[in-house]
Design an enzyme around this catalytic site. Structure first.
Site, mmCIF file in Angstrom:
data_model
loop_
_atom_site.group_PDB
_atom_site.id
_atom_site.type_symbol
_atom_site.label_atom_id
_atom_site.label_comp_id
_atom_site.label_asym_id
_atom_site.label_seq_id
_atom_site.Cartn_x
_atom_site.Cartn_y
_atom_site.Cartn_z
ATOM 1 N N HIS A 1 4.483 -17.222 23.028
ATOM 2 C CA HIS A 1 5.151 -17.112 24.330
ATOM 3 C C HIS A 1 4.254 -17.510 25.497
ATOM 4 O O HIS A 1 4.642 -17.346 26.652
ATOM 5 C CB HIS A 1 5.672 -15.688 24.539
ATOM 6 N N SER B 1 6.229 -10.199 23.410
ATOM 7 C CA SER B 1 7.589 -10.704 23.611
ATOM 8 C C SER B 1 8.577 -9.654 24.113
ATOM 9 O O SER B 1 9.621 -10.005 24.636
ATOM 10 C CB SER B 1 8.101 -11.342 22.321
ATOM 11 N N LYS C 1 9.699 -22.452 20.848
ATOM 12 C CA LYS C 1 9.942 -21.807 22.143
ATOM 13 C C LYS C 1 9.848 -22.855 23.261
ATOM 14 O O LYS C 1 10.743 -23.678 23.369
ATOM 15 C CB LYS C 1 9.015 -20.615 22.296
HETATM 16 N N1 PMP Z 1 4.967 -15.108 16.926
HETATM 17 C C1 PMP Z 1 5.630 -14.615 17.979
HETATM 18 C C2 PMP Z 1 4.887 -13.809 19.001
HETATM 19 C C3 PMP Z 1 7.000 -14.866 18.124
HETATM 20 O O1 PMP Z 1 7.682 -14.372 19.172
HETATM 21 C C4 PMP Z 1 7.669 -15.648 17.140
HETATM 22 C C5 PMP Z 1 9.136 -15.973 17.238
HETATM 23 N N2 PMP Z 1 9.978 -14.910 17.458
HETATM 24 C C6 PMP Z 1 6.926 -16.117 16.058
HETATM 25 C C7 PMP Z 1 5.576 -15.844 15.992
HETATM 26 C C8 PMP Z 1 7.565 -16.936 14.991
HETATM 27 O O2 PMP Z 1 7.713 -18.247 15.408
HETATM 28 P P1 PMP Z 1 8.790 -19.201 14.750
HETATM 29 O O3 PMP Z 1 10.081 -18.994 15.471
HETATM 30 O O4 PMP Z 1 8.217 -20.559 14.952
HETATM 31 O O5 PMP Z 1 8.877 -18.834 13.315
#
Ligand code: PMP
Length: 397
Positions: free
Chosen positions: A213, A185, A245
């Protein structure tokens, strides 16, 4: 007398002094291409709502209808009295979309990683994790009693080294679990999942990919990273994702074998002990899956905008790091420069936040942009022009 609460103020003040506190920006209205943020109309250029589905008419209508038909809340955790037909249908449709035997939906992606990872590996096992994996993976790994090892970011050769070492461990590890983000990310690069899957096969390790992502972005019709590499469920046993997302709503999920899902829902404490999605959330997620199945044009548009933006920004001389996806970091060096660029972009009408130390290395501060299919071509051009103007003013290009 001991001061029970003084640390609250002291630690917060320290963050403020170091300019490391989060200054929350407030949206008045939906996360749309043009938003009202802190009272100014700006182009949204950093949301995870890749396909604009949070504002899609079918997704919104499904949420409203579910409130009318099923109420505002689910009333319970899933295993007691909180499994509604909407939850079951969502899992059926998600599994179909992911071309997996079964899927399971959790409350969030964070709850998925934190709840499932510590069940997949424990005492006598080894978890091997990419050094840049997401914080929710790191926390899930911390909750496990397994031994832990880290391999160099995106480096299959280093992963092979770690797995070879693990083979020599005495007593022999019972299970090996390899975990990686699909798309990272901060940099927008893609994990070498094909190589990781092969190493998993060679070493008898389970492979777990967090595709938060990648879904809605990579693969056939946005089916995600497993589809992108054409891998099978025998090679990548756990495909984890989130509805927060590209799907535009909220919620975590896994896809894989029926055995995986049966195991996961009986064992994950976050799933068992925390209330299930309200009907509006489950119905909106279901509608978002439906939109992805029937309207692949959103994914195509996301990529055409992404290619256009990257090409123009590279031509302007910006450093876009190793991105291969709609997450495009604009790396400017010092934290100060990234903050100044973000502020100037906001004044010019583009909302994109800086990512600075300690989230990234001291000399790699950046603006992290995230492309959005709901933008028009003029909007993308507007963002490029703002970057050019701000970049020249601040002598970054
Ligand atoms: N894994 C990754 C790679 C993420 O970017 C995120 C969100 N920032 C999450 C897990 C967590 O997902 P959620 O927003 O559904 O809690």
């Amino acid at each position: 007398m001991r001061d029970a609460v003084g640390f609250l103020r002291a630690e917060y003040d320290e963050l403020v002094r170091a300019d490391l506190d989060w200054k929350l920006r407030v949206l008045a209205g939906p996360s749309a291409p043009w938003c009202d943020i802190d009272g100014k109309r700006v182009l949204m250029f950093c949301s995870n709502n890749y396909l604009g589905l949070s504002n899609h008419p079918k997704v919104k209508a499904a949420a409203v209808a579910a409130v009318q038909s099923h109420g505002a809340g689910s009333g319970s955790v899933r295993p007691i009295a909180g499994t509604m037909d909407l939850h079951v249908e969502l899992e059926r449709r998600l599994a179909r979309f992911k071309q997996a035997e079964a899927s399971l939906v959790y409350q969030t992606g964070f709850a998925t990683n934190a709840g499932l990872i510590p069940q997949l590996a424990g005492d006598g096992d080894l978890i091997v994790s990419d050094e840049l994996n997401h914080g929710s993976i790191i926390d899930g790994v911390r909750l496990s009693k397994a031994d832990k090892a880290v391999y160099k970011h995106g480096d299959a050769a280093d992963l092979a080294r770690v797995l070879d070492q693990a083979e020599a461990h005495a007593p022999a590890y019972r299970r090996l679990l390899v975990i990686t983000d699909g798309v990272f990310s901060m940099d927008g690069d893609i994990a070498p999942l094909d190589k990781i899957a092969k190493l998993g096969r060679d070493h008898g390790a389970m492979v777990y990919v967090d595709d938060a992502h990648g879904e809605g972005v990579l693969g056939d019709g946005g089916r995600g990273i497993v589809s992108h590499f054409g891998l099978s469920r025998d090679e990548v046993q756990v495909e984890m994702g989130t509805f927060s997302k590209a799907f535009g709503v909220v919620g975590g999920h896994i896809s894989g074998s029926r055995d995986l899902v049966n195991f996961a829902y009986n064992k994950s404490r976050t799933w068992l002990l925390s209330g299930s999605h309200p009907p509006a959330v489950a119905a909106a997620c279901l509608a978002a899956v439906d939109v992805l199945e029937h309207e692949p044009e959103h994914v195509e548009r996301l990529w055409s905008h992404t290619r256009r933006f990257k090409k123009a920004m590279a031509a302007l001389g910006f450093d876009l790091g190793r991105s291969e996806t709609p997450i495009t970091p604009v790396i400017v060096g010092e934290s100060r420069s990234a903050k100044a660029l973000s502020q100037r972009l906001y004044e010019l009408g583009v909302f994109a936040l800086p990512i600075v130390f300690p989230m990234v290395a001291k000399d790699k501060a950046r603006i992290r942009t995230i492309m959005n299919a709901a933008l028009s071509e003029d909007d993308v051009q507007f963002a490029i022009a703002a970057f050019e103007k701000a970049g020249r003013e601040l002598k970054l290009i």
